[in-house]
Design a protein around this motif. Structure first.
Motif, PDB file in Angstrom:
ATOM      1  N   CYS A 105       6.313 -13.223 -66.948  1.00 57.38           N
ATOM      2  CA  CYS A 105       7.716 -13.139 -67.359  1.00 57.38           C
ATOM      3  C   CYS A 105       8.557 -12.414 -66.323  1.00 57.38           C
ATOM      4  O   CYS A 105       8.065 -11.559 -65.584  1.00 57.38           O
ATOM      5  CB  CYS A 105       7.846 -12.389 -68.693  1.00 57.38           C
ATOM      6  SG  CYS A 105       7.114 -13.236 -70.101  1.00 57.38           S
TER       7      CYS A 105
ATOM      8  N   THR B 236       8.255 -19.494 -68.394  1.00 61.79           N
ATOM      9  CA  THR B 236       8.184 -20.955 -68.431  1.00 61.79           C
ATOM     10  C   THR B 236       6.747 -21.411 -68.254  1.00 61.79           C
ATOM     11  O   THR B 236       5.974 -20.784 -67.523  1.00 61.79           O
ATOM     12  CB  THR B 236       9.092 -21.576 -67.347  1.00 61.79           C
ATOM     13  OG1 THR B 236       9.152 -22.989 -67.521  1.00 61.79           O
ATOM     14  CG2 THR B 236       8.590 -21.267 -65.943  1.00 61.79           C
TER      15      THR B 236
ATOM     16  N   VAL C 252       5.911 -24.809 -77.208  1.00 63.29           N
ATOM     17  CA  VAL C 252       6.754 -23.768 -77.781  1.00 63.29           C
ATOM     18  C   VAL C 252       5.981 -22.453 -77.909  1.00 63.29           C
ATOM     19  O   VAL C 252       6.449 -21.391 -77.476  1.00 63.29           O
ATOM     20  CB  VAL C 252       7.298 -24.200 -79.159  1.00 63.29           C
ATOM     21  CG1 VAL C 252       8.064 -23.060 -79.817  1.00 63.29           C
ATOM     22  CG2 VAL C 252       8.192 -25.422 -79.014  1.00 63.29           C
TER      23      VAL C 252
ATOM     24  N   SER D 146       4.856 -20.622 -74.409  1.00 67.79           N
ATOM     25  CA  SER D 146       5.933 -19.902 -73.727  1.00 67.79           C
ATOM     26  C   SER D 146       6.395 -18.686 -74.530  1.00 67.79           C
ATOM     27  O   SER D 146       6.677 -17.620 -73.962  1.00 67.79           O
ATOM     28  CB  SER D 146       7.112 -20.832 -73.451  1.00 67.79           C
ATOM     29  OG  SER D 146       6.804 -21.686 -72.372  1.00 67.79           O
ATOM     30  N   CYS D 147       6.484 -18.829 -75.843  1.00 64.14           N
ATOM     31  CA  CYS D 147       6.901 -17.691 -76.678  1.00 64.14           C
ATOM     32  C   CYS D 147       5.832 -16.601 -76.714  1.00 64.14           C
ATOM     33  O   CYS D 147       6.159 -15.416 -76.858  1.00 64.14           O
ATOM     34  CB  CYS D 147       7.245 -18.170 -78.087  1.00 64.14           C
ATOM     35  SG  CYS D 147       8.805 -19.090 -78.163  1.00 64.14           S
TER      36      CYS D 147
ATOM     37  N   PRO E 124      11.096 -13.463 -79.260  1.00 63.64           N
ATOM     38  CA  PRO E 124      11.614 -14.753 -78.801  1.00 63.64           C
ATOM     39  C   PRO E 124      12.914 -15.116 -79.513  1.00 63.64           C
ATOM     40  O   PRO E 124      13.075 -14.853 -80.706  1.00 63.64           O
ATOM     41  CB  PRO E 124      10.497 -15.735 -79.166  1.00 63.64           C
ATOM     42  CG  PRO E 124       9.268 -14.902 -79.297  1.00 63.64           C
ATOM     43  CD  PRO E 124       9.742 -13.582 -79.828  1.00 63.64           C
TER      44      PRO E 124
ATOM     45  N   ILE F  14      14.474 -21.589 -76.803  1.00 59.87           N
ATOM     46  CA  ILE F  14      13.614 -22.306 -75.868  1.00 59.87           C
ATOM     47  C   ILE F  14      14.323 -23.545 -75.341  1.00 59.87           C
ATOM     48  O   ILE F  14      15.129 -24.161 -76.044  1.00 59.87           O
ATOM     49  CB  ILE F  14      12.278 -22.684 -76.562  1.00 59.87           C
ATOM     50  CG1 ILE F  14      11.208 -23.046 -75.545  1.00 59.87           C
ATOM     51  CG2 ILE F  14      12.460 -23.785 -77.593  1.00 59.87           C
ATOM     52  CD1 ILE F  14       9.803 -22.914 -76.091  1.00 59.87           C
TER      53      ILE F  14
ATOM     54  N   ALA G 227       9.332 -24.308 -83.511  1.00 55.99           N
ATOM     55  CA  ALA G 227      10.529 -23.480 -83.375  1.00 55.99           C
ATOM     56  C   ALA G 227      10.971 -22.919 -84.724  1.00 55.99           C
ATOM     57  O   ALA G 227      11.360 -21.751 -84.832  1.00 55.99           O
ATOM     58  CB  ALA G 227      11.656 -24.289 -82.741  1.00 55.99           C
TER      59      ALA G 227
ATOM     60  N   ILE H 245      13.192 -19.596 -83.850  1.00 59.44           N
ATOM     61  CA  ILE H 245      13.978 -19.656 -82.617  1.00 59.44           C
ATOM     62  C   ILE H 245      14.774 -20.952 -82.574  1.00 59.44           C
ATOM     63  O   ILE H 245      14.492 -21.898 -83.322  1.00 59.44           O
ATOM     64  CB  ILE H 245      13.086 -19.568 -81.366  1.00 59.44           C
ATOM     65  CG1 ILE H 245      12.103 -20.744 -81.314  1.00 59.44           C
ATOM     66  CG2 ILE H 245      12.353 -18.239 -81.331  1.00 59.44           C
ATOM     67  CD1 ILE H 245      11.320 -20.828 -80.032  1.00 59.44           C
TER      68      ILE H 245
ATOM     69  N   ALA I  42       8.203 -25.891 -71.158  1.00 55.04           N
ATOM     70  CA  ALA I  42       9.107 -25.089 -71.983  1.00 55.04           C
ATOM     71  C   ALA I  42       9.496 -23.813 -71.245  1.00 55.04           C
ATOM     72  O   ALA I  42       8.667 -23.181 -70.590  1.00 55.04           O
ATOM     73  CB  ALA I  42       8.451 -24.737 -73.307  1.00 55.04           C
ATOM     74  N   THR I  43      10.762 -23.449 -71.355  1.00 52.32           N
ATOM     75  CA  THR I  43      11.255 -22.167 -70.859  1.00 52.32           C
ATOM     76  C   THR I  43      11.764 -21.368 -72.051  1.00 52.32           C
ATOM     77  O   THR I  43      12.672 -21.826 -72.756  1.00 52.32           O
ATOM     78  CB  THR I  43      12.384 -22.359 -69.833  1.00 52.32           C
ATOM     79  OG1 THR I  43      11.870 -23.079 -68.709  1.00 52.32           O
ATOM     80  CG2 THR I  43      12.922 -21.011 -69.364  1.00 52.32           C
ATOM     81  N   ALA I  44      11.167 -20.214 -72.274  1.00 48.45           N
ATOM     82  CA  ALA I  44      11.509 -19.398 -73.440  1.00 48.45           C
ATOM     83  C   ALA I  44      12.327 -18.185 -73.026  1.00 48.45           C
ATOM     84  O   ALA I  44      12.165 -17.637 -71.930  1.00 48.45           O
ATOM     85  CB  ALA I  44      10.246 -18.946 -74.164  1.00 48.45           C
TER      86      ALA I  44
END
Length: 311
Positions: A16, A30, A45, A48-49, A59, A62, A88, A93, A113-115
């Motif tokens: 991170c 990500t 999901v 990444s979270c 989180p 996303i 999600a 989120i 995924a980008t969280a």
């Protein structure tokens, strides 16, 4: 260029980035899902979270990038996005946006995924804070994600050698790959470093935390939690469960491991002290033998998939 707003920069073992926003910080991570066919949206999901939670952050949202091979139909798109939507909602989120396309560049669906998460300034955790004398803790069990992927995507290959009930139990591991509560609870109990156990499995995570922290690590193999279903599938496929992708399990270092384990168990999250942080050297203690921990060249999931496809 290093910007002054960035508190945690890219580095070995750090999944991170942390960015200063005054009283709070934004935590960003990500990850792509490349080893799974079924459940790829769901996994994207949570994986990444999980990274966000490993920083002790909550989180918030996303973004999803979805690449589909030429010839894909709408049912494939729907399956992936249904998994994203369900995961999600479960975490609480928002899907903030993203991108999707059909492209000749891929031969199977690829989800990245980008969280984004948020934490109070001064309360976030990194992978690089472990210090000699600290306890090493593992939550839940190792290999949950890899076992679930193998059981779900390759059931036909396993069914003649492994019982239907074992395969079904392994498939259900997909429901246990979140370490969000593990991370948030442990952070409040007092930890020095956290790292969710993903590519490279436990061996990769242990090596990364030790190297990022500039310390050594000593792990007692007999104390590592591995479920019978994981052991049986790994034994049949001749792969090492300690090198198998393990979302669902968090590696935690803490000055008082018993306090962290107790806090997790009070919330019904299994946790075990499996070793110690030491000044130097990275070792797995197995049957009184000291075996150097070497980071796997690749995850055992990839080795298993190749064996199955070449069988």
């Amino acid at each position: 260029k290093h910007r002054k707003e960035v508190l945690v920069h890219s580095g070995f073992g750090e999944d991170c980035s942390v960015i200063d926003f005054g009283e709070t910080v934004a935590v960003l991570s990500t990850d792509p899902i490349t080893g799974a066919d079924k459940h790829s949206g769901h996994l994207a999901v949570f994986v990444s979270c999980n990274d966000i939670a490993a920083c002790g952050a909550k989180p918030l949202g996303i973004l999803i990038t979805l690449l589909l091979p030429v010839g894909s139909d709408e049912s494939t798109l729907k399956d992936v996005m249904k998994g994203v939507h369900t995961a999600a909602n479960e975490i609480g989120i928002e899907v903030l946006g993203g991108h999707s396309e059909v492209t000749h560049a891929v031969t199977k669906p690829i989800v990245s995924a980008t969280a984004l998460g948020i934490a109070n300034k001064g309360e976030y955790i990194t992978s690089s804070g472990a210090r000699p004398g600290h306890d090493v803790i593992v939550t839940k069990a190792l290999g949950l994600e890899g076992t679930a992927i193998l059981a779900s995507d390759f059931e036909k290959h396993l069914i003649n050698n492994i019982s239907k009930s074992t395969i079904e139990k392994a498939q259900n591991f997909i429901q246990n790959i979140s370490v969000i509560q593990d991370g948030l609870i442990a952070a409040k109990a007092g930890v020095s470093a956290m790292h969710d156990i993903t590519e490279g499995g436990f061996l990769g995570a242990a090596y990364e935390v030790a190297k990022a922290s500039g310390v050594g690590i000593e792990i007692i193999e007999d104390q590592l939690p591995i479920l019978p279903e994981t052991f049986q599938i790994c034994e049949f496929l001749e792969i090492n469960p300690l090198g198998l992708i393990s979302s669902g399990s968090m590696l935690i270092c803490a000055p008082d491991g018993k306090k962290v384990v107790q806090a997790l168990k009070e919330k019904n999250i299994p946790a075990s002290i499996v070793g110690k942080v030491i000044p130097q050297g990275k070792y797995l203690i197995s049957s009184d033998k000291k075996i150097p921990i070497i980071p796997p060249e690749r995850d055992e999931l990839i080795s298993a998939i190749e064996k199955i496809k070449n069988a």
